[in-house]
Design an enzyme around this catalytic site. Structure first.
Site, PDB file in Angstrom:
ATOM      1  N   LEU A 212       0.838  -1.102  -0.045  1.00  0.00           N
ATOM      2  CA  LEU A 212      -0.018  -0.022  -0.033  1.00  0.00           C
ATOM      3  C   LEU A 212       0.846   1.222   0.144  1.00  0.00           C
ATOM      4  O   LEU A 212       1.923   1.206   0.748  1.00  0.00           O
ATOM      5  CB  LEU A 212      -0.871  -0.135   1.210  1.00  0.00           C
ATOM      6  CG  LEU A 212      -1.445   1.244   1.460  1.00  0.00           C
ATOM      7  CD1 LEU A 212      -2.578   1.786   0.449  1.00  0.00           C
ATOM      8  CD2 LEU A 212      -2.243   1.392   2.997  1.00  0.00           C
ATOM      9  N   SER A 213       0.609   2.242  -0.672  1.00  0.00           N
ATOM     10  CA  SER A 213       1.089   3.409  -0.875  1.00  0.00           C
ATOM     11  C   SER A 213       2.830   3.429  -0.993  1.00  0.00           C
ATOM     12  O   SER A 213       2.974   2.980  -2.180  1.00  0.00           O
ATOM     13  CB  SER A 213       0.836   4.260   0.394  1.00  0.00           C
ATOM     14  OG  SER A 213       1.137   5.764   0.451  1.00  0.00           O
ATOM     15  N   ALA A 214       3.389   3.695  -0.143  1.00  0.00           N
ATOM     16  CA  ALA A 214       5.037   3.484  -0.531  1.00  0.00           C
ATOM     17  C   ALA A 214       5.095   2.339  -0.814  1.00  0.00           C
ATOM     18  O   ALA A 214       6.187   1.836  -1.399  1.00  0.00           O
ATOM     19  CB  ALA A 214       5.650   4.111   0.781  1.00  0.00           C
TER      20      ALA A 214
ATOM     21  N   ALA B 220       4.200   1.310  -4.248  1.00  0.00           N
ATOM     22  CA  ALA B 220       5.401   2.074  -5.171  1.00  0.00           C
ATOM     23  C   ALA B 220       6.417   1.075  -5.181  1.00  0.00           C
ATOM     24  O   ALA B 220       7.099   0.642  -6.267  1.00  0.00           O
ATOM     25  CB  ALA B 220       5.812   3.254  -4.739  1.00  0.00           C
TER      26      ALA B 220
ATOM     27  N   ILE C 254      -1.508  -1.357  -4.455  1.00  0.00           N
ATOM     28  CA  ILE C 254      -2.705  -0.362  -3.939  1.00  0.00           C
ATOM     29  C   ILE C 254      -2.083   0.941  -3.452  1.00  0.00           C
ATOM     30  O   ILE C 254      -1.215   1.332  -2.895  1.00  0.00           O
ATOM     31  CB  ILE C 254      -3.100  -1.252  -2.560  1.00  0.00           C
ATOM     32  CG1 ILE C 254      -3.451  -2.719  -2.905  1.00  0.00           C
ATOM     33  CG2 ILE C 254      -4.365  -0.598  -1.724  1.00  0.00           C
ATOM     34  CD1 ILE C 254      -3.482  -3.613  -1.410  1.00  0.00           C
TER      35      ILE C 254
END
Length: 200
Positions: free
Chosen positions: A17-19, A22, A41
Site C-alpha cells: 500500500l502507498s509507499a 510503489a 494499492i
C-alpha cells in the site's frame, strides 16, 4: 527461500500500500523473474520519481508520459526477456494522498509491458466497485484495475460481523465491503474459493 524450501515460483507474489505499492512496482519491474504477480494499492508507477521531492510531486500528479514511455521504464529495469508478472492495481477514487491519476499511469505502464491495448478490456462490478481486466492471448487476466468508489487512501477491506464487533478497522484499513487482500489471494490461487466464499 525458493532454493532452500522448494517454493513453487508460480506462487510467489508481492503486494503493498502507498509507499509499499510503489515498492511493489519497483520489485515487479526489476525482478520480473522472481514474482508471478503483484498487487499495487494506491501506489506509483515504476520510474515515476527518483528522489523525495519528485515523489511528493508524483503523488499529486504523475508526469505526462506515453504508454510506450512508461513501458520502456519497466523494460529497461532488467535484462529479463521472458514472461512478465501479472499486475493488479487498486485505488480509491477519493484518495487525497496519492492521486488516482497514478492508477491510470500504472495501467498505461503495465498494459504496454504486456503488449495489450489499453482501450480493450472487460468490465464488471464487484461489491459496487468497478473492475476492469485485460487478458493475454491465452485468455488469462494479466492486468486488472479495481477502482473503489468514494474510498480515500488505504487498503480496501470487508469486515465480518465478528470483526465489526471488535471495533473499528485499523489505520488505512478502509471498510468498503470488498477485501483486496482476499481478492488477490483468491485470484492467485493461494486460498480456496470455497473457504473464502463467505468472506469477500
Amino acid at each position: 527461500m525458493r532454493r532452500s524450501h522448494g517454493v513453487d515460483p508460480a506462487r510467489i507474489f508481492i503486494t503493498g500500500l502507498s509507499a509499499g505499492g510503489a515498492m511493489t512496482a519497483v520489485m515487479l519491474a526489476t525482478y520480473p523473474e522472481v514474482f508471478a504477480g503483484g498487487g499495487i494499492i494506491a501506489g506509483l508507477p515504476f520510474g515515476a520519481a527518483s528522489d523525495v521531492r519528485h515523489v511528493m510531486a508524483a503523488m499529486k500528479k504523475p508526469r505526462a508520459s506515453t504508454p510506450q514511455e512508461w513501458g520502456d521504464l519497466v523494460r529497461s529495469a532488467s535484462a529479463h526477456t521472458g514472461r512478465r508478472p501479472t499486475v493488479s492495481i487498486w485505488h480509491g477514487t477519493h484518495d487525497g494522498t496519492v492521486a488516482v491519476a497514478n492508477a491510470d499511469a500504472l495501467l498505461s505502464q503495465w498494459t504496454n509491458v504486456h503488449g495489450l491495448p489499453e482501450a480493450t478490456f472487460a468490465q464488471t462490478v464487484v461489491a459496487g466497485h468497478c473492475r476492469r481486466t485485460w487478458l493475454n492471448k491465452k485468455g488469462e487476466v494479466v492486468v486488472e484495475l479495481t477502482l473503489i468508489e468514494g474510498m480515500g487512501h488505504g487498503t480496501p477491506v470487508r469486515r465480518t460481523k465478528a470483526q465489526a464487533s471488535a471495533g473499528d478497522a485499523g489505520p488505512f484499513m478502509l471498510d468498503v465491503g470488498l477485501s483486496s487482500s482476499l481478492h488477490l489471494a483468491r485470484s492467485w490461487d493461494l486460498v480456496s474459493r470455497r473457504a473464502s466464499s463467505n468472506r469477500r
